[in-house]
Design an enzyme around this catalytic site. Structure first.
Site, mmCIF file in Angstrom:
data_model
loop_
_atom_site.group_PDB
_atom_site.id
_atom_site.type_symbol
_atom_site.label_atom_id
_atom_site.label_comp_id
_atom_site.label_asym_id
_atom_site.label_seq_id
_atom_site.Cartn_x
_atom_site.Cartn_y
_atom_site.Cartn_z
ATOM 1 N N ASN A 88 -55.271 94.138 -71.142
ATOM 2 C CA ASN A 88 -54.484 93.444 -71.497
ATOM 3 C C ASN A 88 -54.833 92.378 -73.159
ATOM 4 O O ASN A 88 -53.592 92.008 -73.821
ATOM 5 C CB ASN A 88 -54.203 92.421 -70.438
ATOM 6 N N SER A 139 -46.632 97.378 -76.864
ATOM 7 C CA SER A 139 -45.377 96.335 -76.407
ATOM 8 C C SER A 139 -44.181 96.929 -77.333
ATOM 9 O O SER A 139 -43.963 98.421 -77.334
ATOM 10 C CB SER A 139 -45.938 95.537 -77.829
ATOM 11 N N TYR A 152 -50.090 95.229 -86.257
ATOM 12 C CA TYR A 152 -49.702 94.311 -84.573
ATOM 13 C C TYR A 152 -48.906 96.259 -83.923
ATOM 14 O O TYR A 152 -49.277 96.343 -83.406
ATOM 15 C CB TYR A 152 -48.956 93.452 -84.272
ATOM 16 N N ALA A 153 -48.378 96.804 -84.703
ATOM 17 C CA ALA A 153 -47.203 97.514 -84.651
ATOM 18 C C ALA A 153 -48.286 98.648 -84.205
ATOM 19 O O ALA A 153 -48.161 99.853 -83.982
ATOM 20 C CB ALA A 153 -45.623 97.498 -85.405
ATOM 21 N N ALA A 154 -49.189 98.750 -85.050
ATOM 22 C CA ALA A 154 -49.841 99.996 -84.901
ATOM 23 C C ALA A 154 -50.705 100.279 -84.497
ATOM 24 O O ALA A 154 -51.143 101.079 -83.664
ATOM 25 C CB ALA A 154 -51.083 99.998 -86.797
ATOM 26 N N SER A 155 -50.681 98.599 -83.966
ATOM 27 C CA SER A 155 -52.340 99.059 -82.502
ATOM 28 C C SER A 155 -51.733 98.796 -81.454
ATOM 29 O O SER A 155 -51.904 99.938 -81.077
ATOM 30 C CB SER A 155 -53.113 97.621 -82.639
ATOM 31 N N LYS A 156 -50.220 99.016 -80.982
ATOM 32 C CA LYS A 156 -49.565 98.818 -79.970
ATOM 33 C C LYS A 156 -49.089 100.398 -79.798
ATOM 34 O O LYS A 156 -49.171 101.001 -79.014
ATOM 35 C CB LYS A 156 -48.522 97.887 -80.160
ATOM 36 N N ILE A 185 -41.026 88.599 -73.993
ATOM 37 C CA ILE A 185 -41.803 87.593 -72.231
ATOM 38 C C ILE A 185 -42.529 86.488 -72.552
ATOM 39 O O ILE A 185 -43.222 86.081 -73.750
ATOM 40 C CB ILE A 185 -43.410 88.555 -72.359
#
Length: 244
Positions: A88, A139, A152-156, A185
């Site tokens: 997480n 995500s 962030y998008a690449a990591s998720k 969230i």
């Protein structure tokens, strides 16, 4: 409690456990009887006051690959088993493409993706002894993308690929691997948004409200429990209908 939800005797590792979604996951699993190794940079024991030996704080940074091995060592030395792994831990560093500091990009990829891969690698042999469940926190941004969230998008999205590959490889060993893709969230991270930005986000949610950490924790409980004993390689959206 229903027998299929009873986690008594199970051992779990939850990363990013100090607040928000991570803390809610720790409480939910411990409430069902699991012993949870709660990993974070700093763990305030008051956060899990009343849980006693069911929550084992483990302070450290997953940006250090050695910490992943240490978490598995704790599980082995103290309990001789590991049944649930919840990857997480994560960080968000918004930035415009072409002007995002390299250090921010590296931190996002290292903590959100690399640490989950390394921790899963370290945990596999112990988990395979009795089977278990790996749950990766992706995500909605990893599925749909978003402006200002390139790294962030690449990591998720990378976590989704890792989930699918690991699910195929580990199914014969009795280890299930799934991912959760939360939407908007209500956490400390989203509390920092302006009222206008929050209203804009909520306007795209079919159910008309932000999710809560407990909404995500309930999905984790399902994947950690025997209720999902025949579920692997799935990406479960917890987004209130954002993607519809």
């Amino acid at each position: 409690m229903p027998a299929d939800l009873d986690l008594t005797g199970k051992v779990a590792i939850v990363t990013g456990a100090s607040r928000g979604i991570g803390a809610a996951i720790v409480r939910r699993l411990a409430d069902q009887g699991a012993t949870v190794i709660a990993a974070a940079r700093t763990v305030n024991e008051d956060t899990f006051d009343g849980y006693g030996d069911r929550v084992v704080p483990a302070a450290g940074s997953l940006e250090d690959p050695a910490f992943a091995k240490e978490l598995v060592r704790i599980a082995f030395s103290r309990f001789k088993r590991l049944d649930v792994l919840v990857n997480n831990a994560g960080v968000m560093r918004p930035g415009v493409m072409g002007a995002t500091p390299e250090a921010d990009i590296q931190q996002v990829l290292r903590l959100n993706l690399e640490s989950a891969v390394l921790l899963t690698e370290a945990a596999v042999r112990l988990m395979a002894r009795s089977g278990g469940s790996v749950i990766n926190m992706s995500s909605i941004i990893g599925r749909l993308g978003a402006p200002g969230q390139f790294a962030y998008a690449a990591s998720k999205a990378g976590l989704i690929g890792a989930t699918l590959a690991a699910a195929k490889e580990l199914a014969p060993k009795g280890v299930r691997v799934n991912a959760i893709a939360p939407g908007f969230i209500a956490t400390e991270m989203t509390d920092a948004l302006s009222d206008e930005a929050r209203a804009e986000a909520v306007s795209h949610i079919g159910m008309g409200r932000p999710g809560t950490p407990e909404d995500v924790a309930d999905a984790v409980l399902f994947l950690a429990s025997d209720l999902s004993r025949y579920v692997t390689g799935q990406i479960i959206g917890v987004d209130g209908g954002f993607v519809l």
